[in-house]
Design an enzyme around this catalytic site. Sequence first.
Site, mmCIF file in Angstrom:
data_model
loop_
_atom_site.group_PDB
_atom_site.id
_atom_site.type_symbol
_atom_site.label_atom_id
_atom_site.label_comp_id
_atom_site.label_asym_id
_atom_site.label_seq_id
_atom_site.Cartn_x
_atom_site.Cartn_y
_atom_site.Cartn_z
ATOM 1 N N ASP A 32 13.229 7.523 43.881
ATOM 2 C CA ASP A 32 14.450 8.041 44.492
ATOM 3 C C ASP A 32 14.666 7.422 45.870
ATOM 4 O OD1 ASP A 32 14.472 9.533 42.266
ATOM 5 O OD2 ASP A 32 14.310 11.488 43.255
ATOM 6 N N ALA A 33 13.574 7.246 46.587
ATOM 7 C CA ALA A 33 13.689 6.706 47.944
ATOM 8 C C ALA A 33 14.235 5.273 47.912
ATOM 9 C CB ALA A 33 12.335 6.739 48.640
ATOM 10 N N TYR A 35 16.057 4.027 45.586
ATOM 11 C CA TYR A 35 17.454 4.156 45.183
ATOM 12 C C TYR A 35 18.323 4.482 46.400
ATOM 13 C CZ TYR A 35 21.607 5.893 42.813
ATOM 14 O OH TYR A 35 22.903 6.093 42.404
ATOM 15 N N ASP A 36 17.843 5.444 47.196
ATOM 16 C CA ASP A 36 18.598 5.834 48.390
ATOM 17 C C ASP A 36 18.772 4.652 49.336
ATOM 18 O OD1 ASP A 36 18.703 8.321 47.342
ATOM 19 O OD2 ASP A 36 17.117 9.161 48.606
ATOM 20 N N SER A 81 41.185 15.644 15.562
ATOM 21 C CA SER A 81 40.284 16.785 15.504
ATOM 22 C C SER A 81 39.477 16.667 14.201
ATOM 23 C CB SER A 81 41.136 18.044 15.555
ATOM 24 O OG SER A 81 40.337 19.166 15.533
ATOM 25 N N LEU A 82 38.893 17.756 13.728
ATOM 26 C CA LEU A 82 38.088 17.701 12.509
ATOM 27 C C LEU A 82 38.309 18.952 11.682
ATOM 28 C CD1 LEU A 82 34.570 16.634 13.857
ATOM 29 C CD2 LEU A 82 36.023 15.279 12.346
ATOM 30 N N GLU A 113 26.011 13.351 12.876
ATOM 31 C CA GLU A 113 25.757 13.525 14.310
ATOM 32 C C GLU A 113 25.830 15.007 14.658
ATOM 33 O OE1 GLU A 113 29.094 11.490 15.909
ATOM 34 O OE2 GLU A 113 28.564 9.603 14.942
ATOM 35 N N LYS A 115 27.383 18.162 16.437
ATOM 36 C CA LYS A 115 28.698 18.466 16.982
ATOM 37 C C LYS A 115 28.480 19.129 18.332
ATOM 38 C CE LYS A 115 33.184 20.389 15.759
ATOM 39 N NZ LYS A 115 33.377 21.180 16.968
ATOM 40 N N ASP A 117 28.931 20.825 21.887
ATOM 41 C CA ASP A 117 29.860 21.832 22.376
ATOM 42 C C ASP A 117 30.192 21.516 23.826
ATOM 43 O OD1 ASP A 117 31.432 23.915 21.840
ATOM 44 O OD2 ASP A 117 29.840 25.415 21.680
ATOM 45 N N GLU A 177 31.893 13.159 24.543
ATOM 46 C CA GLU A 177 31.915 14.572 24.868
ATOM 47 C C GLU A 177 31.207 14.747 26.212
ATOM 48 O OE1 GLU A 177 33.437 16.091 22.373
ATOM 49 O OE2 GLU A 177 33.075 18.230 22.668
ATOM 50 N N TYR A 229 30.610 8.710 21.050
ATOM 51 C CA TYR A 229 30.458 8.566 19.604
ATOM 52 C C TYR A 229 31.567 7.779 18.919
ATOM 53 C CZ TYR A 229 33.262 12.804 20.115
ATOM 54 O OH TYR A 229 34.207 13.706 20.505
ATOM 55 N N LYS A 292 30.483 11.628 8.990
ATOM 56 C CA LYS A 292 31.526 10.591 8.999
ATOM 57 C C LYS A 292 31.193 9.543 7.955
ATOM 58 C CE LYS A 292 31.932 11.291 13.947
ATOM 59 N NZ LYS A 292 31.732 10.760 15.307
ATOM 60 N N LYS A 316 29.963 23.503 10.246
ATOM 61 C CA LYS A 316 29.696 24.429 11.349
ATOM 62 C C LYS A 316 28.511 25.333 11.009
ATOM 63 C CE LYS A 316 32.514 25.060 14.432
ATOM 64 N NZ LYS A 316 33.951 25.349 14.469
ATOM 65 N N CYS A 410 25.369 51.318 46.098
ATOM 66 C CA CYS A 410 24.328 50.593 45.378
ATOM 67 C C CYS A 410 23.608 51.532 44.411
ATOM 68 C CB CYS A 410 23.336 50.004 46.376
ATOM 69 S SG CYS A 410 21.847 49.352 45.591
ATOM 70 N N CYS A 413 19.843 52.134 45.981
ATOM 71 C CA CYS A 413 19.546 52.828 47.241
ATOM 72 C C CYS A 413 20.664 53.758 47.685
ATOM 73 C CB CYS A 413 19.251 51.815 48.345
ATOM 74 S SG CYS A 413 20.678 50.805 48.786
ATOM 75 N N CYS A 428 24.826 44.664 47.911
ATOM 76 C CA CYS A 428 24.151 45.729 48.642
ATOM 77 C C CYS A 428 23.509 45.030 49.826
ATOM 78 C CB CYS A 428 23.082 46.382 47.775
ATOM 79 S SG CYS A 428 21.975 47.413 48.759
ATOM 80 N N CYS A 433 16.591 48.163 50.579
ATOM 81 C CA CYS A 433 16.933 48.616 49.220
ATOM 82 C C CYS A 433 15.748 48.357 48.283
ATOM 83 C CB CYS A 433 18.169 47.869 48.737
ATOM 84 S SG CYS A 433 18.534 48.159 46.993
HETATM 85 S S1 IVH Z 1 34.305 12.954 15.889
HETATM 86 C C1 IVH Z 1 37.721 11.225 13.971
HETATM 87 N N1 IVH Z 1 31.854 13.495 16.663
HETATM 88 O O1 IVH Z 1 34.412 18.281 17.980
HETATM 89 C C2 IVH Z 1 36.710 11.691 14.897
HETATM 90 N N2 IVH Z 1 33.604 14.942 17.365
HETATM 91 O O2 IVH Z 1 37.216 19.104 16.178
HETATM 92 C C3 IVH Z 1 36.883 13.103 15.317
HETATM 93 N N3 IVH Z 1 32.858 16.767 18.805
HETATM 94 O O3 IVH Z 1 36.833 18.422 20.069
HETATM 95 C C4 IVH Z 1 35.854 13.616 16.233
HETATM 96 N N4 IVH Z 1 30.726 16.228 18.818
HETATM 97 O O4 IVH Z 1 35.356 16.448 20.735
HETATM 98 C C5 IVH Z 1 33.149 13.877 16.709
HETATM 99 N N5 IVH Z 1 29.637 13.850 17.286
HETATM 100 C C6 IVH Z 1 30.938 14.205 17.338
HETATM 101 C C7 IVH Z 1 31.365 15.325 18.062
HETATM 102 C C8 IVH Z 1 32.729 15.665 18.039
HETATM 103 C C9 IVH Z 1 31.636 17.077 19.268
HETATM 104 C C10 IVH Z 1 34.081 17.546 19.105
HETATM 105 C C11 IVH Z 1 35.298 16.743 19.402
HETATM 106 C C12 IVH Z 1 36.425 17.654 18.994
HETATM 107 C C13 IVH Z 1 35.801 18.524 17.983
HETATM 108 C C14 IVH Z 1 36.328 18.178 16.625
#
Ligand code: IVH
Length: 671
Positions: A32-33, A35-36, A81-82, A113, A115, A117, A177, A229, A292, A316, A410, A413, A428, A433
């Site tokens: 770290d040093a 790097y700094d 989306s998915l 992969e 998913k 959050d 993400e 991804y 995928k 899910k 409180c 107390c 408090c 206390c």
């Molecule tokens: S692929 C066509 N891969 O999940 C590709 N999405 O409804 C579509 N998410 O908000 C997305 N991990 O951000 C993909 N390994 C992953 C993911 C991922 C999280 C999220 C994505 C989106 C939601 C999909």
Amino acid sequence: MDDLRKRYEELKREINYHNYRYYVLNDPVISDAEYDRLMAELRRIEEAHPDWVTPDSPTQRVGAPPAEGFAKLRHPAPILSLANAFNRADLDAWYQRLLRLDERVRKAAFVVEPKLDGLTVVLHYRNGVFVQGATRGDGEVGEDITANLRTVRALPLRIPVAADAPPPPPYVVVRGEAIMLKRDFEELNRRLEAAGEKTFANPRNAAAGSLRQLNPAVTASRPLTLQTYAIVAAEGETPAAERETLERLRAWGFPVVEYHFCPDLDCVWQVYEDFAARRDDLPYEIDGVVVKIDDLALQKSLGVVGKDPRGAIAIKFPAQVVSTKLLDIRVNVGRTGVLTPYAVLEPVEIGGVVVERATLHNFDYIREKDIRIGDRVWVKRAGDVIPYIIGPVVEARTGEEKPYEPPKVCPSCGEPVVHPEGEVAYYCVNAACPAQRVRNIEHFVSRGAMDIEGLGEKIVQQLVDAGLVEDAADLYYLRKEDLLPLEGFAEKKAENLLRAIEASKNRPLARLIIALGIRGVGEVVAQLLAAHYPDLDALSRTTVEELQQIEGIGPVVAENIVAWFRAPHNRKMLEKLRRAGVWPRREAKAEQAEAMPLADKTFVITGTLSRPRNEVKAFIQAHGGKVTNSVSRKTDYLVVGENPGSKLAKAQALGVPTISEEELYAIVKSG
Ligand code: IVH
């Protein structure tokens, strides 16, 4: 001037590379040093030549002025989306639908992969430089959060990060993400709570809230990280398969999601089950896996339904959300006097665990969500994070539910509660206390502080209730006779406890400083203080001005420290600690230097030595030195063995001293 300019470009590259080693690979090659020092040199050059500063400079990760609101940014292609599957039957049905659409699916392989959050981010690179980044928004247009994204250390400001990687196309847009690791999330919440600020309900909200901040300086203080991804769009050639895409992203220096290649659905399902089993142990939160089709051309030709591509699907995990009755709202008093409400629930099982308590975050949260005692509430348990209340089931109300008011006094107390203007927290402020006392002592004896084994919450409470200890210093005056009358204390247990207390007297100064429980003084600040002050006498005489001279200590923490040492009850405790012999002194510098003759020295090794290179490396490190792989101006010595490589010529060109292996041993021996 040309040389300085060259040095500037070299520094940028070098620092960006070390960021990558640290934040993406988790495998730093410098301290770290060091790097700094590199950063300081870069800053000096930029101060002298502000016109040189480019967006890919590591200094640009912080400090952009707060934005008025976010500008809109149109995505180069829809950010899709998915669709969801919840079980094996859903997965099979998805596959059968695809087969009916296109026979080629029969031969297709899959990539699976986690998913993640977090928050989707869309990252634009022009000629390898990160130029713009956006949230998903409605999938067509997102918010421009470029300045905030720059503060995310795992995000490469320039690609490729390593010199031997394939060059990126002139324009490429990467999807990933932004996430917060579970332990960083918990640490952040502790920090926010101590500062009387709002905490976040879960890592996802923390990540989203931190990125959608109008002030990038706030984002910079948040421990965000990233996984990528997909390539959303590019000018020029891009990989034809998902697996190659991920490898390409990795080669450019992006952090990439863990992925598994599967030839068939049985394998996909196995990977899903493996992730489900590992879920709690993963450092980040996931809510399922994403499957995928590996062949991207095939994936694309299958088309889109609404916003969901047909060629990919999320499986899910079963929901970890259930509803139950909120029996009561109670209040916990923290070490610093912060009052935190928690829910008492009718016991309910969530994902194999019976939950009876859940956090309610703070009093604002209860008001905003209109949570009432007697409500049916949604409770969520996510991984190993503490369960929390999502909100009431309004439709289930009977009219019997009682709205909740924060306490005026409180609960421990009975002293009046203080709610400072502009803060979320209620406090408090009574130093005597009992609840705060117990929490403070718990903190004092905890693992990261004085580490007194066998002194759990229950025993601390017993000791305080029995009037045996008022503060942590009293622990060092306990006698066996005091303990024996307590419930559950036999001869042996009392002796063990006293021995553990005695042993803690030898903890180093930094540990004792942590144990004092000064607001904002955790491990890092405690180390800084212990390095600057020989003992608590010196520290207690310091001033706010003097403390602020120490790099890494800001005005608020400096104030907290001085105020802590000024408070009469703390002085009393310090005196008791001193009399008990709990008064560690920092080891004298001379002693340290003797043990570490190579301290602060950087070595590079070339050629064949008499022992395996790893052993020599370990030897150097054991004596305080560092070993890096390439010779630079920062190298102190090049250790030269037989048949040296090109490093020798480089060292000679840079004027770096060279020594033999024997000379290395001689330096250590002579100290
Ligand atoms: S692929 C066509 N891969 O999940 C590709 N999405 O409804 C579509 N998410 O908000 C997305 N991990 O951000 C993909 N390994 C992953 C993911 C991922 C999280 C999220 C994505 C989106 C939601 C999909």
